[in-house]
Enzyme design. Structure first.
Site, PDB file in Angstrom:
ATOM      1  CD  GLN A  39      -3.564  -4.781   6.248  1.00  0.00           C
ATOM      2  OE1 GLN A  39      -3.429  -3.639   5.648  1.00  0.00           O
ATOM      3  NE2 GLN A  39      -3.531  -5.904   5.817  1.00  0.00           N
ATOM      4  CG  ASP A  49      -9.731  -0.966   4.699  1.00  0.00           C
ATOM      5  OD1 ASP A  49      -9.251  -1.467   3.664  1.00  0.00           O
ATOM      6  OD2 ASP A  49      -9.048  -0.902   5.674  1.00  0.00           O
ATOM      7  CE  LYS A  80      -3.630  -2.712   2.062  1.00  0.00           C
ATOM      8  NZ  LYS A  80      -4.496  -3.111   3.313  1.00  0.00           N
TER       9      LYS A  80
HETATM   10  N1  GUN Z   1      -6.450  -7.328   5.751  1.00  0.00           N
HETATM   11  C1  GUN Z   1      -6.559  -8.096   4.568  1.00  0.00           C
HETATM   12  N2  GUN Z   1      -7.111  -7.369   3.604  1.00  0.00           N
HETATM   13  C2  GUN Z   1      -7.232  -6.147   4.360  1.00  0.00           C
HETATM   14  C3  GUN Z   1      -7.941  -4.933   3.479  1.00  0.00           C
HETATM   15  O1  GUN Z   1      -8.495  -4.825   2.320  1.00  0.00           O
HETATM   16  N3  GUN Z   1      -7.990  -4.010   4.544  1.00  0.00           N
HETATM   17  C4  GUN Z   1      -7.592  -3.967   5.824  1.00  0.00           C
HETATM   18  N4  GUN Z   1      -7.727  -2.875   6.500  1.00  0.00           N
HETATM   19  N5  GUN Z   1      -6.797  -5.161   6.467  1.00  0.00           N
HETATM   20  C5  GUN Z   1      -6.862  -6.194   5.464  1.00  0.00           C
END
Ligand code: GUN
Length: 282
Positions: A98, A121, A54
């Site tokens: 996350q 998200d 990211k």
């Molecule tokens: N953990 C696995 N995929 C994601 C996601 O798309 N967003 C977040 N915040 N955590 C994750």
């Protein structure tokens, strides 16, 4: 028949190029770059890789990233206070926590603490509610990415029979809402579905998110269907594979996403998109 591959990497690259141009326009108008805070708790190796990807995507597009890393023993109150601090910071547009979080932390409480306007998200009940009401604002990244991937591959949705296999809060359910919004006749299947093979066989668009390698058998797929595999599973030999038996499904489908290189690159791209939207005040 051998299905055409839907190239998520190439479509994601195109979209990221468009986002880069938008960020340059924002800067040219005298405003600051969009900013994304990423909150990582503990040392889960997969989460570290995701957050790093990211951050790298932010760099490519010109988004400022604020990587925040907390010890696995952080208390819930401390984490909520951090979210309050970022909510109040006018120089932060998006907040991403996350997942998964350590056991002492209630993920629902954490997600609900993020200001809906900074919830890049798209997991906050406000944003899911807006999607359910056909007035989406910040949309959950993976389902949004699947729709964008299919649209840019020329797929049509109106009146078509679509099925989602998997009903998780962050992927399967919002995926069903996205397909409804796009005009598809949508069925969501889950662990209590009686005859999954028959449900899959009726579908013109099959989207799978269960997290079990090879769970969907290739011979269930209707000839000419579009197959989107959201699953990313690591096999004992270290290779990645999806939830669909790829080789046999490819013999029947017209279009299919590979794993890796299908949906994965789209998820991070839609996070970047949401950050730019959040920075623009919608
Ligand atoms: N953990 C696995 N995929 C994601 C996601 O798309 N967003 C977040 N915040 N955590 C994750």
């Amino acid at each position: 028949m051998s299905a055409q591959l839907i190239d998520g990497k190439s479509i994601a690259d195109t979209l990221q190029g468009e986002l880069r141009t938008r960020v340059q326009q924002i800067l040219a108008s005298g405003r600051r770059a969009p900013a994304l805070a990423t909150m990582l708790v503990g040392g889960d190796p997969a989460s570290q890789v995701y957050v790093r990807n990211k951050r790298l995507a932010c760099e490519r597009i010109g988004i400022r990233s604020l990587p925040l890393h907390y010890g696995a023993d952080i208390s819930q109150a401390e984490l909520l206070a951090e979210i309050d601090r970022l909510n109040a910071d006018p120089d932060v547009d998006g907040i991403l926590v996350q997942l998964p979080l350590p056991a002492q932390i209630d993920a629902t409480l954490v997600i609900e603490r993020i200001l809906p306007g900074k919830d890049v998200d798209g997991f906050h009940p406000y944003n899911l509610g807006r999607l359910a009401q056909r007035q989406p604002v910040l949309r959950p990244c993976t389902p949004f990415g699947v729709i964008e991937l299919l649209r840019r591959s020329g797929e049509s949705f109106y009146g078509r029979r679509a099925i989602v296999v998997g009903a998780s809060n962050h992927v399967g359910r919002p995926m069903g809402l996205e397909l409804l919004l796009a005009g598809a006749t949508t069925t969501i299947c889950h662990r209590f579905t009686r005859d999954l093979a028959a449900e899959v066989a009726r579908a013109e668009i099959v989207v799978v998110a269960v997290g079990k390698p090879g769970f969907i058998k290739g011979d269930w797929i209707a000839p000419g269907a579009t197959v989107v595999d959201i699953g990313i599973n690591r096999l004992p030999d270290g290779k990645l594979c999806g939830d669909v038996e790829f080789d046999s499904a490819r013999q029947r489908a017209a279009w299919i996403t590979p794993v890796p290189g299908g949906v994965g690159p789209m998820t991070v791209t839609m996070l970047m998109h949401n950050t730019v939207i959040a920075a623009s005040g919608h």
